[in-house]
Design a protein around this motif. Structure first.
Motif, mmCIF file in Angstrom:
data_model
loop_
_atom_site.group_PDB
_atom_site.id
_atom_site.type_symbol
_atom_site.label_atom_id
_atom_site.label_comp_id
_atom_site.label_asym_id
_atom_site.label_seq_id
_atom_site.Cartn_x
_atom_site.Cartn_y
_atom_site.Cartn_z
ATOM 1 N N GLU A 188 -22.212 27.970 70.791
ATOM 2 C CA GLU A 188 -21.668 27.593 69.401
ATOM 3 C C GLU A 188 -22.641 27.636 68.118
ATOM 4 N N GLY A 189 -22.645 28.308 67.104
ATOM 5 C CA GLY A 189 -23.339 28.273 66.091
ATOM 6 C C GLY A 189 -24.127 29.836 66.237
ATOM 7 N N THR A 190 -24.109 30.450 67.275
ATOM 8 C CA THR A 190 -24.836 31.641 67.220
ATOM 9 C C THR A 190 -24.087 32.988 66.768
ATOM 10 N N CYS A 191 -24.590 34.046 66.601
ATOM 11 C CA CYS A 191 -24.162 35.241 65.910
ATOM 12 C C CYS A 191 -24.224 36.458 66.975
ATOM 13 N N SER A 192 -23.114 37.096 67.148
ATOM 14 C CA SER A 192 -23.103 38.275 67.861
ATOM 15 C C SER A 192 -22.565 39.449 66.752
ATOM 16 N N GLY A 193 -23.325 40.525 66.790
ATOM 17 C CA GLY A 193 -23.032 41.679 65.723
ATOM 18 C C GLY A 193 -21.483 42.079 66.073
ATOM 19 N N ARG A 194 -21.224 42.104 67.288
ATOM 20 C CA ARG A 194 -19.968 42.763 67.773
ATOM 21 C C ARG A 194 -18.870 41.616 67.587
ATOM 22 N N HIS A 195 -18.911 40.603 67.824
ATOM 23 C CA HIS A 195 -17.795 39.677 67.497
ATOM 24 C C HIS A 195 -17.918 38.547 66.266
ATOM 25 N N GLY A 196 -19.212 38.439 65.969
ATOM 26 C CA GLY A 196 -19.248 37.552 64.610
ATOM 27 C C GLY A 196 -19.933 36.203 64.975
ATOM 28 N N GLN A 241 -12.407 30.749 75.444
ATOM 29 C CA GLN A 241 -11.578 30.943 74.217
ATOM 30 C C GLN A 241 -12.429 30.364 73.215
ATOM 31 N N CYS A 242 -12.643 31.176 72.123
ATOM 32 C CA CYS A 242 -13.492 30.645 70.860
ATOM 33 C C CYS A 242 -12.863 31.027 69.552
ATOM 34 N N VAL A 243 -13.210 30.260 68.783
ATOM 35 C CA VAL A 243 -12.925 30.633 67.071
ATOM 36 C C VAL A 243 -14.257 31.525 66.818
ATOM 37 N N VAL A 244 -14.075 32.660 66.217
ATOM 38 C CA VAL A 244 -15.288 33.274 65.600
ATOM 39 C C VAL A 244 -15.139 33.620 64.113
ATOM 40 N N PHE A 245 -16.132 33.711 63.289
ATOM 41 C CA PHE A 245 -16.026 34.127 61.854
ATOM 42 C C PHE A 245 -16.719 35.586 61.733
ATOM 43 N N ARG A 246 -15.865 36.461 61.149
ATOM 44 C CA ARG A 246 -16.476 37.893 60.955
ATOM 45 C C ARG A 246 -16.201 38.234 59.455
ATOM 46 N N PRO A 247 -16.755 38.520 58.609
ATOM 47 C CA PRO A 247 -16.451 39.000 57.371
ATOM 48 C C PRO A 247 -16.314 40.624 57.535
ATOM 49 N N PHE A 248 -15.146 41.031 56.844
ATOM 50 C CA PHE A 248 -14.798 42.712 56.785
ATOM 51 C C PHE A 248 -15.002 42.994 55.305
ATOM 52 N N THR A 308 -20.028 46.334 54.962
ATOM 53 C CA THR A 308 -20.770 45.761 55.870
ATOM 54 C C THR A 308 -21.464 46.600 56.888
ATOM 55 N N ARG A 309 -22.878 45.950 57.253
ATOM 56 C CA ARG A 309 -23.647 46.455 58.259
ATOM 57 C C ARG A 309 -23.785 45.433 59.718
ATOM 58 N N VAL A 310 -23.421 45.952 60.962
ATOM 59 C CA VAL A 310 -23.515 45.039 61.985
ATOM 60 C C VAL A 310 -24.717 45.326 62.864
ATOM 61 N N ASP A 311 -25.562 44.403 63.109
ATOM 62 C CA ASP A 311 -26.521 44.591 64.011
ATOM 63 C C ASP A 311 -26.108 43.581 65.162
ATOM 64 N N ALA A 312 -27.070 43.649 66.019
ATOM 65 C CA ALA A 312 -27.034 42.774 67.325
ATOM 66 C C ALA A 312 -26.856 41.424 67.128
ATOM 67 N N THR A 313 -27.488 40.713 66.179
ATOM 68 C CA THR A 313 -27.694 39.446 65.916
ATOM 69 C C THR A 313 -27.121 38.966 64.477
ATOM 70 N N GLU A 314 -26.991 39.882 63.633
ATOM 71 C CA GLU A 314 -26.507 39.496 62.237
ATOM 72 C C GLU A 314 -25.487 40.557 61.766
ATOM 73 N N ILE A 315 -24.913 39.849 60.584
ATOM 74 C CA ILE A 315 -24.020 40.918 60.005
ATOM 75 C C ILE A 315 -24.521 40.899 58.553
ATOM 76 N N VAL A 316 -24.624 41.901 58.000
ATOM 77 C CA VAL A 316 -25.099 42.106 56.504
ATOM 78 C C VAL A 316 -23.868 42.795 55.680
ATOM 79 N N CYS A 317 -23.615 42.184 54.480
ATOM 80 C CA CYS A 317 -22.610 42.816 53.792
ATOM 81 C C CYS A 317 -22.900 42.970 52.418
ATOM 82 N N ALA A 318 -21.943 43.723 51.656
ATOM 83 C CA ALA A 318 -22.259 43.984 50.181
ATOM 84 C C ALA A 318 -21.234 43.251 49.475
ATOM 85 N N SER A 319 -21.095 42.700 48.304
ATOM 86 C CA SER A 319 -19.966 41.896 47.997
ATOM 87 C C SER A 319 -19.906 42.132 46.373
#
Length: 190
Positions: A35-43, A73-80, A149-160
């Motif tokens: 909980e509280g971690t980031c996976s580049g693949r899932h968010g 089972q888990c809830v993940v947050f991933r911006p698109f 968006t740009r997805v790495d192994a441990t972070e998600i970078v986005c422009a907005s």
């Protein structure tokens, strides 16, 4: 965007946690580790909602640790791209401003803030329109549209794009670009 998904993880457990509370110990360690971690693949993993299966443990030679395959089972947050997020401004400076949308920290650069908004110094630094109708300062609510968006192994970078400030509508936004940072960047380790 939030998703409810099923993930798998191998959990290593020390022998002192064996006994009648083995399942509870595995679940507790899983929650602490995931909980509280980031996976580049899932968010970002927001919360574990259930355990589907805990497989048979495999003893690791020489250590006594046991590895259990866990399906949960888990809830993940991933911006698109194209998603609109609401965020709260956490800091304003002459370089731009930072905002948070859940676990994601966003930086909006001053170079892409509309020309009629100027940085104001003082006790509460802010960006204000020339007519004073819109003010972006700490604790203001902003609405951002992700344009990439740009997805790495441990972070998600986005422009907005910034398209809404606080409770006041700002018509004529000029393609403001922001960057979403995950935990390590938000703590200044980027």
């Amino acid at each position: 965007m939030f998703f409810h998904i099923v993930l798998e993880r191998n959990m290593q457990l020390h022998p002192r946690f064996f006994g009648r509370n083995l399942r509870e110990n595995i679940v507790s360690k899983l929650m602490k580790d995931v909980e509280g971690t980031c996976s580049g693949r899932h968010g970002f993993v927001v919360a574990i909602t259930g355990i589907e299966n805990i497989g048979k443990g495999l003893i690791r030679d020489g250590t006594g640790f046991v590895t259990f395959p866990v399906k949960y089972q888990c809830v993940v947050f991933r911006p698109f791209k194209g998603e609109i997020l609401e965020a709260v401004v956490t800091m304003v400076n002459k370089m731009g401003f930072f905002a948070e949308a859940g676990p994601v920290q966003i930086f909006v650069s001053n170079h892409l803030i509309p020309d009629d908004m100027e940085f104001q110094t003082g006790d509460m630094p802010n960006y204000t329109t020339s007519d004073g109708s819109v003010k972006i300062q700490k604790d203001s609510e902003v609405r951002l549209k992700i344009i990439g968006t740009r997805v790495d192994a441990t972070e998600i970078v986005c422009a907005s794009n910034l398209s809404f400030c606080s409770l006041l509508t700002y018509n004529g936004y000029n393609g403001i670009v922001g960057t979403f940072y995950s935990g390590s960047c938000a703590q200044g380790k980027y």
